[in-house]
Design a protein around this motif. Structure first.
Motif, PDB file in Angstrom:
ATOM      1  N   LYS A   1       0.815  -1.212   0.000  1.00 31.24           N
ATOM      2  CA  LYS A   1       0.000   0.000   0.000  1.00 31.24           C
ATOM      3  C   LYS A   1       0.855   1.273   0.000  1.00 31.24           C
ATOM      4  CE  LYS A   1      -3.705  -0.606  -0.115  1.00 31.24           C
ATOM      5  NZ  LYS A   1      -4.544  -1.019  -1.253  1.00 31.24           N
ATOM      6  N   ILE A   2       1.822   1.343   0.904  1.00 36.48           N
ATOM      7  CA  ILE A   2       2.635   2.559   1.012  1.00 36.48           C
ATOM      8  C   ILE A   2       3.790   2.544   0.013  1.00 36.48           C
ATOM      9  CG2 ILE A   2       4.086   3.950   2.551  1.00 36.48           C
ATOM     10  CD1 ILE A   2       2.392   2.947   4.883  1.00 36.48           C
ATOM     11  N   GLU A   3       4.526   1.437  -0.045  1.00 40.63           N
ATOM     12  CA  GLU A   3       5.662   1.214  -0.960  1.00 40.63           C
ATOM     13  C   GLU A   3       6.859   2.117  -0.654  1.00 40.63           C
ATOM     14  OE1 GLU A   3       4.902   1.028  -5.143  1.00 40.63           O
ATOM     15  OE2 GLU A   3       2.970   0.017  -4.886  1.00 40.63           O
ATOM     16  N   TRP A   4       6.657   3.422  -0.729  1.00 40.46           N
ATOM     17  CA  TRP A   4       7.768   4.363  -0.489  1.00 40.46           C
ATOM     18  C   TRP A   4       7.811   4.647   1.002  1.00 40.46           C
ATOM     19  CZ3 TRP A   4       8.129  10.254  -1.153  1.00 40.46           C
ATOM     20  CH2 TRP A   4       9.475  10.636  -1.281  1.00 40.46           C
ATOM     21  N   LEU A   5       8.733   4.003   1.708  1.00 43.79           N
ATOM     22  CA  LEU A   5       8.695   3.948   3.169  1.00 43.79           C
ATOM     23  C   LEU A   5       9.391   5.146   3.805  1.00 43.79           C
ATOM     24  CD1 LEU A   5       9.291   0.134   3.745  1.00 43.79           C
ATOM     25  CD2 LEU A   5       7.149   1.387   3.362  1.00 43.79           C
ATOM     26  N   ILE A   6       8.729   6.283   3.751  1.00 41.58           N
ATOM     27  CA  ILE A   6       9.219   7.457   4.460  1.00 41.58           C
ATOM     28  C   ILE A   6       8.378   7.626   5.721  1.00 41.58           C
ATOM     29  CG2 ILE A   6      10.053   8.544   2.351  1.00 41.58           C
ATOM     30  CD1 ILE A   6       7.669  10.451   2.466  1.00 41.58           C
ATOM     31  N   PRO A   7       8.977   8.128   6.804  1.00 40.78           N
ATOM     32  CA  PRO A   7       8.237   8.235   8.069  1.00 40.78           C
ATOM     33  C   PRO A   7       6.918   8.990   7.939  1.00 40.78           C
ATOM     34  CG  PRO A   7      10.578   8.583   8.454  1.00 40.78           C
ATOM     35  CD  PRO A   7      10.398   8.487   6.963  1.00 40.78           C
ATOM     36  N   PHE A   8       6.880  10.038   7.115  1.00 37.67           N
ATOM     37  CA  PHE A   8       5.681  10.848   6.951  1.00 37.67           C
ATOM     38  C   PHE A   8       4.508   9.999   6.463  1.00 37.67           C
ATOM     39  CE2 PHE A   8       3.282  13.744   3.961  1.00 37.67           C
ATOM     40  CZ  PHE A   8       2.582  14.416   4.948  1.00 37.67           C
TER      41      PHE A   8
END
Length: 393
Positions: free
Chosen positions: A260-267
């Protein structure tokens, strides 16, 4: 750790990435000045605030935000004032005392604006027209004895400062400003006493390219701040959920992160956890794939307050003609898994912006909108942003 969305994560709300901090210090020890590079919301400012609050013994860490600065003299005045700032000195002293380390006479060397009778400076506003703060900055570094320590000057929004100087004083003034900064970094004597970390919400390279001045920053080493690994992303998600007494299996959280998120940045992880928390409070149930799907859809529907800055940022960066092209490019990307660069270039030709095309791509990439995922193919960095864009722009 609590949710910290839309503001810099500090203290107990900061997710520590020891590998990143170690690599930054390693690069500094190798003699480099750094550009901390990452798209927006990846955590650049949080990292440098952590370094400021937890300095290594050999560095006197000073953080300064120069976003509102629009001339060279004010810039160097702001840097000097930050170095002499009582709060910075107190923080450094406290950190070293907590670590059980001796400070020797270091802070005595930066105790006031009259160093051993050989250097003095007047920060009074009336003195501005009498002092050359660039020369005073160099003079201070030449004369101060730092007991083999270095000042680590972390300058946030440096690219914005360059743009402000260009806009208010012209391109030549901005180029001269870049040369002044390079001269300090390249001075062997001064380099023994100070190191710089630059960061900002827009890309330094794209700013200096527009000035045709890349040679004035090519001595700065770029450190690319990576997204979280799956392991770290999982730890962050679990830590946040535990704070709200919500249990979810590793398998389900991996589904959230990878599918779902894929791009794992804290935000983005925090945005997802917020929706899970809010949905769970209203409808307590097992956190399964169906629950995750519903929470993710809620994130897209409720995302305006947190994601609308992406749209607003474009209005600040691009002129009207460029903005028309960018919106058409983003719509094309929103409708496809990925888009060949030649297709995007054809859109630039249609808008008569082929000469600006590369710089527009660079700006969108640095600001966290799109990424090159294969040879000359582009896509949105984040499925969250892609889905939100499709529904709201």
């Amino acid at each position: 750790m609590k949710l910290s969305i839309g503001k810099t994560a500090t203290g107990d709300n900061f997710f520590l990435r020891n590998d990143v901090v170690h690599e930054i210090y390693e690069a500094l020890e190798e003699g480099n000045n750094l550009l901390l590079s990452a798209p927006r919301r990846v955590g650049k400012t949080s990292i440098i605030h952590f370094i400021k609050d937890n300095p290594a013994e050999e560095y006197y860490c000073v953080y300064v935000d120069t976003e509102d600065v629009s001339d060279s003299q004010t810039f160097f005045k702001v840097l000097l004032k930050a170095i002499f700032d009582v709060e910075n000195k107190s923080r450094f002293l406290k950190s070293m005392a907590n670590a059980g380390k001796k400070i020797k006479g270091f802070l005595e060397k930066i105790d006031n604006v009259d160093i051993g009778g050989v250097f003095s400076i007047d920060f009074n506003e009336k003195a501005d027209d009498k002092q050359d703060y660039y020369e005073k900055f160099k003079e201070f570094l030449e004369k101060v004895d730092l007991d083999n320590r270095k000042i680590l000057l972390m300058i946030d929004e440096f690219p914005v400062t360059i743009e402000h100087i260009r806009d208010e004083q012209g391109e030549q003034a901005a180029k001269n400003f870049l040369k002044q900064n390079r001269a300090i970094r390249q001075n062997p004597a001064l380099a023994q006493k100070i190191k710089f970390i630059y960061t900002g919400s827009i890309g330094l390279l794209s700013v200096v390219k527009r000035l045709n001045a890349t040679a004035d920053v090519n001595d700065i080493q770029t450190y690319k701040l990576r997204p979280l690994s799956l392991k770290d992303g999982l730890q962050l998600a679990k830590t946040l959920l535990q704070n709200y007494q919500i249990e979810a299996s590793d398998e389900i959280l991996k589904h959230l992160l990878q599918d779902k998120i894929e791009w794992l940045i804290p935000f983005h992880i925090q945005l997802a956890i917020k929706e899970i928390r809010d949905l769970y409070r209203n409808e307590p149930s097992e956190i399964d794939e169906k629950f995750i799907e519903k929470a993710f859809n809620e994130l897209i529907l409720n995302g305006n307050i947190y994601l609308d800055h992406y749209r607003g940022r474009l209005n600040q960066v691009f002129n009207r003609n460029e903005l028309d092209l960018v919106k058409e490019m983003m719509s094309k990307l929103a409708d496809n898994q990925s888009v060949d660069e030649l297709v995007l270039y054809d859109l630039a030709v249609k808008h008569q912006l082929e000469n600006s095309f590369k710089n527009i791509l660079l700006t969108l990439e640095y600001d966290g909108y799109i990424a090159e995922v294969a040879d000359k193919k582009w896509r949105f960095y984040s499925p969250i942003l892609k889905k939100w864009w499709s529904k709201n722009v």
